[in-house]
Design an enzyme around this catalytic site. Structure first.
Site, PDB file in Angstrom:
ATOM      1  N   MET A   1       8.839   4.595   5.093  1.00  0.00           N
ATOM      2  CA  MET A   1       8.917   3.210   4.618  1.00  0.00           C
ATOM      3  C   MET A   1      10.114   3.020   3.687  1.00  0.00           C
ATOM      4  O   MET A   1      10.741   1.954   3.681  1.00  0.00           O
ATOM      5  CB  MET A   1       7.622   2.792   3.925  1.00  0.00           C
ATOM      6  CG  MET A   1       6.434   2.690   4.867  1.00  0.00           C
ATOM      7  SD  MET A   1       6.741   1.636   6.316  1.00  0.00           S
ATOM      8  CE  MET A   1       7.091   0.075   5.559  1.00  0.00           C
TER       9      MET A   1
ATOM     10  N   ASP B   1      23.577 -12.005   2.701  1.00  0.00           N
ATOM     11  CA  ASP B   1      23.759 -12.808   1.489  1.00  0.00           C
ATOM     12  C   ASP B   1      25.234 -12.972   1.136  1.00  0.00           C
ATOM     13  O   ASP B   1      25.674 -14.060   0.779  1.00  0.00           O
ATOM     14  CB  ASP B   1      23.010 -12.167   0.322  1.00  0.00           C
ATOM     15  CG  ASP B   1      23.166 -12.967  -0.950  1.00  0.00           C
ATOM     16  OD1 ASP B   1      22.886 -14.185  -0.937  1.00  0.00           O
ATOM     17  OD2 ASP B   1      23.605 -12.391  -1.967  1.00  0.00           O
TER      18      ASP B   1
ATOM     19  N   LEU C   1       0.797  -1.221   0.000  1.00  0.00           N
ATOM     20  CA  LEU C   1       0.000   0.000   0.000  1.00  0.00           C
ATOM     21  C   LEU C   1       0.833   1.276   0.000  1.00  0.00           C
ATOM     22  O   LEU C   1       0.297   2.370   0.184  1.00  0.00           O
ATOM     23  CB  LEU C   1      -0.976  -0.008   1.180  1.00  0.00           C
ATOM     24  CG  LEU C   1      -1.951  -1.193   1.163  1.00  0.00           C
ATOM     25  CD1 LEU C   1      -2.790  -1.215   2.427  1.00  0.00           C
ATOM     26  CD2 LEU C   1      -2.829  -1.176  -0.067  1.00  0.00           C
TER      27      LEU C   1
ATOM     28  N   HIS D   1       2.814   4.365  -1.566  1.00  0.00           N
ATOM     29  CA  HIS D   1       2.773   5.165  -2.787  1.00  0.00           C
ATOM     30  C   HIS D   1       4.161   5.201  -3.418  1.00  0.00           C
ATOM     31  O   HIS D   1       5.155   5.308  -2.693  1.00  0.00           O
ATOM     32  CB  HIS D   1       2.357   6.609  -2.462  1.00  0.00           C
ATOM     33  CG  HIS D   1       0.969   6.722  -1.962  1.00  0.00           C
ATOM     34  ND1 HIS D   1       0.638   6.527  -0.635  1.00  0.00           N
ATOM     35  CD2 HIS D   1      -0.193   7.010  -2.599  1.00  0.00           C
ATOM     36  CE1 HIS D   1      -0.663   6.689  -0.481  1.00  0.00           C
ATOM     37  NE2 HIS D   1      -1.193   6.988  -1.656  1.00  0.00           N
TER      38      HIS D   1
END
Length: 166
Positions: free
Chosen positions: A114, A129, A76, A78
């Site tokens: 975010m 990794d 959600l 943007h």
């Protein structure tokens, strides 16, 4: 005071929030996270002796990519016109491991928190990794927002560890 969840419509259905009426303002956010590892793994990173290449620069590149692709990863969010992603990857001998700090910025209608958090996550995952063959017990810790600025809620800064909020 409890805030109403803005990603739900009046019938409780999930939706992407309409921010079109909000003014475009300068937005900033910063976040951090850590990855704990064996001391010898940390020393190999510092010495440039990890077989997959330069761990620090790869983490920095992964963090920038993570910030730029946040809306593709978080349903959600943007898509935002990021114009700044600053990444610090620093050695933490005490942990032992690395600390990744990211600051994101944009002129937008919604915040860039975010993007900062996603960037930190991507940077730390890149470290894992690159080093997992030597140290599968690495542990990603404490991904958290540090600051946010801009928009109607203004500036927010995480209280220092051990501080008592009034």
């Amino acid at each position: 005071m409890t805030r109403q969840l803005s990603h739900l419509d009046e019938k409780g259905r999930i939706r992407m929030v309409d921010v079109s009426a909000k003014p475009v303002t300068r937005r900033w956010a910063s976040a951090e996270g850590r990855i704990r590892m064996r001391p010898e793994t940390r020393l190999a990173i510092r010495a440039g002796e990890v077989g997959k290449g330069n761990v620090i620069e790869t983490a920095r590149l992964a963090a920038i990519g993570g910030a730029k692709r946040t809306s593709e990863l978080i349903p959600l969010c943007h898509p935002l016109p990021l114009d700044a992603v600053d990444v610090l990857v620093e050695d933490d001998e005490e942990l032992p491991g690395l600390r990744v700090v990211v600051r994101t910025g944009a002129e937008a209608r919604t915040g860039v928190e975010m993007e900062a958090l996603c960037a930190v996550s991507a940077g730390l995952l890149a470290v894992y990794d690159m080093c997992k063959a030597a140290d599968r017990e690495m542990e990603i810790l404490g991904i958290r927002l540090l600051t946010k600025e801009g928009g109607s809620s203004g500036r927010w800064v995480r209280a220092p560890e051990g501080a008592i909020e009034e």
